[in-house]
Enzyme design. Structure first.
Site, PDB file in Angstrom:
ATOM      1  N   GLU A  33      -5.275   2.096   2.072  1.00  0.00           N
ATOM      2  CA  GLU A  33      -5.257   0.695   2.945  1.00  0.00           C
ATOM      3  C   GLU A  33      -5.600   0.945   4.396  1.00  0.00           C
ATOM      4  OE1 GLU A  33      -3.090  -2.235   5.737  1.00  0.00           O
ATOM      5  OE2 GLU A  33      -2.698  -0.180   5.572  1.00  0.00           O
ATOM      6  N   HIS A  61       0.988  -1.156  -0.048  1.00  0.00           N
ATOM      7  CA  HIS A  61       0.112  -0.027  -0.137  1.00  0.00           C
ATOM      8  C   HIS A  61       0.867   1.192  -0.195  1.00  0.00           C
ATOM      9  CE1 HIS A  61       0.055   1.203   4.142  1.00  0.00           C
ATOM     10  NE2 HIS A  61       0.317  -0.031   4.407  1.00  0.00           N
TER      11      HIS A  61
HETATM   12  N1  BES Z   1       0.959  -2.158   8.225  1.00  0.00           N
HETATM   13  C1  BES Z   1      -0.192  -2.210   9.079  1.00  0.00           C
HETATM   14  C2  BES Z   1      -0.304  -3.625   9.685  1.00  0.00           C
HETATM   15  C3  BES Z   1       0.545  -4.036  10.834  1.00  0.00           C
HETATM   16  C4  BES Z   1       0.435  -2.810  12.006  1.00  0.00           C
HETATM   17  C5  BES Z   1       1.173  -5.152  10.792  1.00  0.00           C
HETATM   18  C6  BES Z   1       1.308  -3.543  13.055  1.00  0.00           C
HETATM   19  C7  BES Z   1       2.087  -5.427  11.855  1.00  0.00           C
HETATM   20  C8  BES Z   1       2.307  -4.601  12.880  1.00  0.00           C
HETATM   21  C9  BES Z   1      -1.103  -1.916   8.176  1.00  0.00           C
HETATM   22  O1  BES Z   1      -1.037  -0.634   7.598  1.00  0.00           O
HETATM   23  C10 BES Z   1      -2.358  -1.376   9.172  1.00  0.00           C
HETATM   24  O2  BES Z   1      -2.261  -0.148   9.862  1.00  0.00           O
HETATM   25  N2  BES Z   1      -3.405  -2.061   9.339  1.00  0.00           N
HETATM   26  C11 BES Z   1      -4.525  -1.473  10.146  1.00  0.00           C
HETATM   27  C12 BES Z   1      -5.719  -2.274   9.672  1.00  0.00           C
HETATM   28  C13 BES Z   1      -6.618  -1.719   8.566  1.00  0.00           C
HETATM   29  C14 BES Z   1      -7.791  -2.404   8.471  1.00  0.00           C
HETATM   30  C15 BES Z   1      -6.943  -0.413   8.666  1.00  0.00           C
HETATM   31  C16 BES Z   1      -4.335  -2.140  11.418  1.00  0.00           C
HETATM   32  O3  BES Z   1      -3.321  -2.750  11.772  1.00  0.00           O
HETATM   33  O4  BES Z   1      -4.700  -1.099  12.452  1.00  0.00           O
HETATM   34 ZN    ZN Z   2      -0.927   0.938   8.918  1.00  0.00          ZN
END
Ligand code: BES
Ligand code: ZN
Length: 377
Positions: free
Chosen positions: A237, A180
């Site tokens: 994302e 993303h």
């Molecule tokens: N890169 C993160 C996911 C992540 C966070 C992986 C911490 C490992 C450790 C991703 O960009 C993210 O922030 N995802 C969101 C969920 C999304 C549905 C908004 C999250 O983790 O809150």
């Molecule tokens: Zn994130």
């Protein structure tokens, strides 16, 4: 007696509903069987609390109008993946050309946008910058071998970018490498800086470098691979996988056959150099594909992997799975050791290890060259 002002009325309403009453409602899927209807500001509160979800507002509107209200996702077919590697020399010669200076410079440029928030003008400029870098790389190749598309999302300005290397013998088999391109500052997304060096400048540049080397490879051999290879750079994302949901639901509606989706999100943080490793995500991912990715890591990386979990709707591979496509995800380390500065002004390039990102680029190149020439799908 206090005379209520417009401001205090608004504040009162806000505190009651955690959102303005005239705000548009969003539909969030927080688990396989649960939907929530919330306002934009409630959605932000959920993000701040670490609640993960797919924002399925658009998909639900479509299914309410044309089909019925549905939550059941399509089943992911069990494709056969190679159990061993077959293109060792080719992969090793390409990975030896990974250019860490180029990666550092591009990450520095990409993180210099004030934010890459999907609703902001800067977020749009960052997507345009990335598109211009991709064009610099692929424009030397013949137009019938590669195309670059801006996937417009209609509801917001920042587009996703889809780069497609059409397969020579089996173009219907699509291998997607995803990341993303947006970032977010969870405190005040519209106002505060969000350099997003690790989340997800790192994954973006990891994939940009793999794309650069694949283009060089194709330019040398004069041929694309047997299967189609697509590099996807998703918008939004951070707002509930909005961009990738849009892309994969349109692919599913067109009956496209995506046989692999490998996500790169957070590839640059190393908490302890002496125990450097990558994290292979084993929940909400495809078992066969993930087993193959482990083989790639064992054969092509100088560091080991640790199995780890990321939870429901953690990154864009979830959108692939949700639309019936096999997804895999490799992250910088096991979950508990990942970068704690993400989603803030402190997610900066000084905390990033470019050599760790280069290890992730090896995973991508290994996957692309092995699966791109696999005839078992
Ligand atoms: N890169 C993160 C996911 C992540 C966070 C992986 C911490 C490992 C450790 C991703 O960009 C993210 O922030 N995802 C969101 C969920 C999304 C549905 C908004 C999250 O983790 O809150
Ligand atoms: Zn994130």
């Amino acid at each position: 007696m206090r005379i209520p002002t417009v401001l205090s009325w608004l504040t009162y309403t806000f505190s009651l509903t955690q959102g303005f009453p005239f705000e548009e409602k969003r539909i969030l899927q927080v688990s396989d069987s649960k939907l929530l209807t919330v306002t934009e500001s409630q959605k932000l509160s959920l993000l701040k609390r670490g609640v993960r979800f797919f924002d399925v507002t658009k998909q639900q509107q479509i299914s309410n109008t044309y089909i019925s209200h549905r939550l059941d996702d399509p089943v992911v077919p069990e494709y056969k993946f190679p159990l061993t590697i077959s293109h060792s020399e080719e992969v090793k010669s390409l990975t030896s050309e990974i250019d860490m200076k180029y990666m550092y410079e591009k990450l520095a440029d990409f993180t210099s946008f004030y934010t890459r928030y999907y609703k902001s003008e800067y977020g749009l400029q960052a997507a345009e910058w990335l598109s211009s870098q991709i064009h610099e790389i692929v424009d030397v190749l013949p137009k019938d071998l590669v195309t670059v598309e801006h996937f417009d999302h209609h509801d917001w300005q920042q587009f996703s970018i889809l780069v497609k290397f059409k397969g020579t013998t089996s173009p219907e088999n699509i291998i997607v490498i995803g990341s993303h391109l947006d970032s977010i500052n969870l405190l005040f997304p519209n106002w505060l800086p969000a350099p997003g060096a690790d989340d997800n400048g790192s994954g973006t540049i990891t994939n940009l470098e793999a794309l650069r080397l694949l283009s060089e490879h194709i330019s040398k051999t004069g041929n694309a691979l047997n299967n189609t290879i697509e590099f996807h750079f998703y918008s939004a994302e951070e707002a509930g996988l909005l961009g990738s949901l849009d892309v994969f639901s349109s692919y599913a509606a067109l009956n496209k056959k995506v046989v692999t989706m490998l996500q790169q999100d957070m590839t640059g943080f190393v908490s302890d150099k002496s125990k450097e490793h990558v994290g292979v995500i084993v929940d909400y991912t495809d078992v066969g594909l993930t087993t193959f990715i482990k083989t790639v890591i064992d054969n092509y990386l100088s560091i080991p992997y640790i199995e780890t979990e990321c939870g429901y709707a953690c990154s864009d591979h979830g959108s692939a799975t949700k639309n019936g496509y096999p997804g895999a995800f490799v992250i910088e380390s096991e979950f508990k050791l990942t970068n704690k500065y993400i989603h803030s002004t402190m997610d900066t390039i000084d905390k990033i290890s470019i050599s760790h990102m280069a290890e992730h680029t090896k995973i991508v190149l290994g996957t692309v060259l092995e699966l791109g020439q696999w005839d078992g799908f």
